[in-house]
Write a protein that holds these residues in place. Sequence first.
Motif, PDB file in Angstrom:
ATOM      1  N   PRO A   1       0.835  -1.207   0.000  1.00  0.00           N
ATOM      2  CA  PRO A   1       0.000   0.000   0.000  1.00  0.00           C
ATOM      3  C   PRO A   1       0.865   1.251   0.000  1.00  0.00           C
ATOM      4  CG  PRO A   1       0.037  -1.002   2.165  1.00  0.00           C
ATOM      5  CD  PRO A   1       0.772  -1.940   1.266  1.00  0.00           C
ATOM      6  N   PRO A   2       0.352   2.378  -0.577  1.00  0.00           N
ATOM      7  CA  PRO A   2       1.143   3.613  -0.602  1.00  0.00           C
ATOM      8  C   PRO A   2       1.290   4.194   0.800  1.00  0.00           C
ATOM      9  CG  PRO A   2      -1.094   4.009  -1.379  1.00  0.00           C
ATOM     10  CD  PRO A   2      -0.951   2.546  -1.200  1.00  0.00           C
ATOM     11  N   PRO A   3       2.251   5.073   0.954  1.00  0.00           N
ATOM     12  CA  PRO A   3       2.426   5.699   2.279  1.00  0.00           C
ATOM     13  C   PRO A   3       1.220   6.566   2.625  1.00  0.00           C
ATOM     14  CG  PRO A   3       3.846   6.718   0.642  1.00  0.00           C
ATOM     15  CD  PRO A   3       3.275   5.504  -0.006  1.00  0.00           C
ATOM     16  N   PRO A   4       1.035   6.885   3.854  1.00  0.00           N
ATOM     17  CA  PRO A   4      -0.160   7.632   4.289  1.00  0.00           C
ATOM     18  C   PRO A   4      -0.291   8.984   3.625  1.00  0.00           C
ATOM     19  CG  PRO A   4       0.905   6.617   6.171  1.00  0.00           C
ATOM     20  CD  PRO A   4       1.840   6.405   5.006  1.00  0.00           C
TER      21      PRO A   4
END
Length: 460
Positions: free
Chosen positions: A411-414
């Motif tokens: 998943p992409p970073p926040p």
Amino acid sequence: LHPADDASPDDESMTDSAGGTPSGATVRDGLALTEDLIRRKAEHNEGMLSTLEEVALHQLDIDRIETLNHCRQLKIVYLQSNLISRIEGLHRLKRLEYLNLALNNISCIEGLDRCESLQKLDLTVNFIDLDSLHTVGSLKNNSDLRELFLTGNPCEQHWENGCRHYVVATLPQLESFDGKAISKSERLLALQRLPALEHELSQLAPKAVARKAEQRRRRAAKQAERAARGEEESAGDDVDEYCPEVRVADAREAREQREAQEAAKEGTRRGGPGDAPLFGDQMGGERRFFKADGTTPVQMNTAKWPFSIEDDGASVVLDIALPRFLDSAQIDADVQPTYVRVSAKKNHLQLLLPAEVLAGASTAERSATTGHLKLTCPKLLPIIASPAPRRQKLPPKKRAAGAAPTTLLPPPPPEERLTGAVSLRIVPRDGEGAARAELAMEEPPLGDEWEDEEEVPALL
């Protein structure tokens, strides 16, 4: 009064089964109880006498009990409304439990001491008078006897105050007399009165004999007077002299009327004696199984037997609910390619089949419990429906040895995650995509012919 009663069993052959009287034989009051008659009344047992347990022989004008000793398994016998004058021919019926002799000409109780299992005896409306009431003592050895009926006999009519107590005291095994239960107190009172009742009965018996003799004398005088006037005897003239002879005369008159009516019907159908038949030389009607073309079967069910037909594609199955006790030897089943016919005792069931069948390969089965007849007829052109193939679930593919495990993208970073509602039209794109997005945001020109007025609201 009854010269035929003292005849030996060998004398029975002198009288035919129809009650006729050859020369030299005694005139019978009614009809004979023959083996053939018993078989006709034993259809529920397929006409078998050796295993017969119940038979109904009422209202047949039978004047003598005979032939029943051959049916040793009998438990229930109905002989009411006949002309029987004597209880006899039952000594071999060891299993007899119920005997109904109501409405006959019986004047004394006898011939039942060997019926060890007798539980109920019905002698309603007979001619047991006070001179023969003592014969009730012959039932003492019938230890299983529980019910006795003497309603309507002269002994109760002429001795209302003592008849019941006399019978109750004489037969201690009884539990009910004339349909009324016997209480302990009534039995004790009857036993106390028994000596006095026996003495009273000995005085009433001669009076009963004299009363019956006077009755016969009056009837004979009426008959002589009628003969002198040239009148024929009529049963209605002796209503006041009710006796066995009157009952025999009534039965004979009714029997003659029935025979005359049957003869008249036969004459109507076939013409009188010496006359031509009513319908010429026309033959008697026969059952037609085919239509006028001679090939098309006529569907019929004369006995109204319930049936069902099922077609499972490979064969046609016919289930017929025949009577349970119908002898299988009397059933005739005929299977043809297009129809089937089942016959039994002049009754026929003929049906068209829904498909052409193989007659030679058909089978018939009958249930011993219900009596149903099942005919299974294979079809000439069976319809065999193969089942649909079942979908097989493929097993999961095995991973090759040494292959790197497959994983999803991380998943992409926040900070790069999209949150809230996002319009894809305004998402900035790199290069040409970003310029096209800016042009899409600008309002298109209206042209030289159009002016933008501030007072007019904008179009939505």
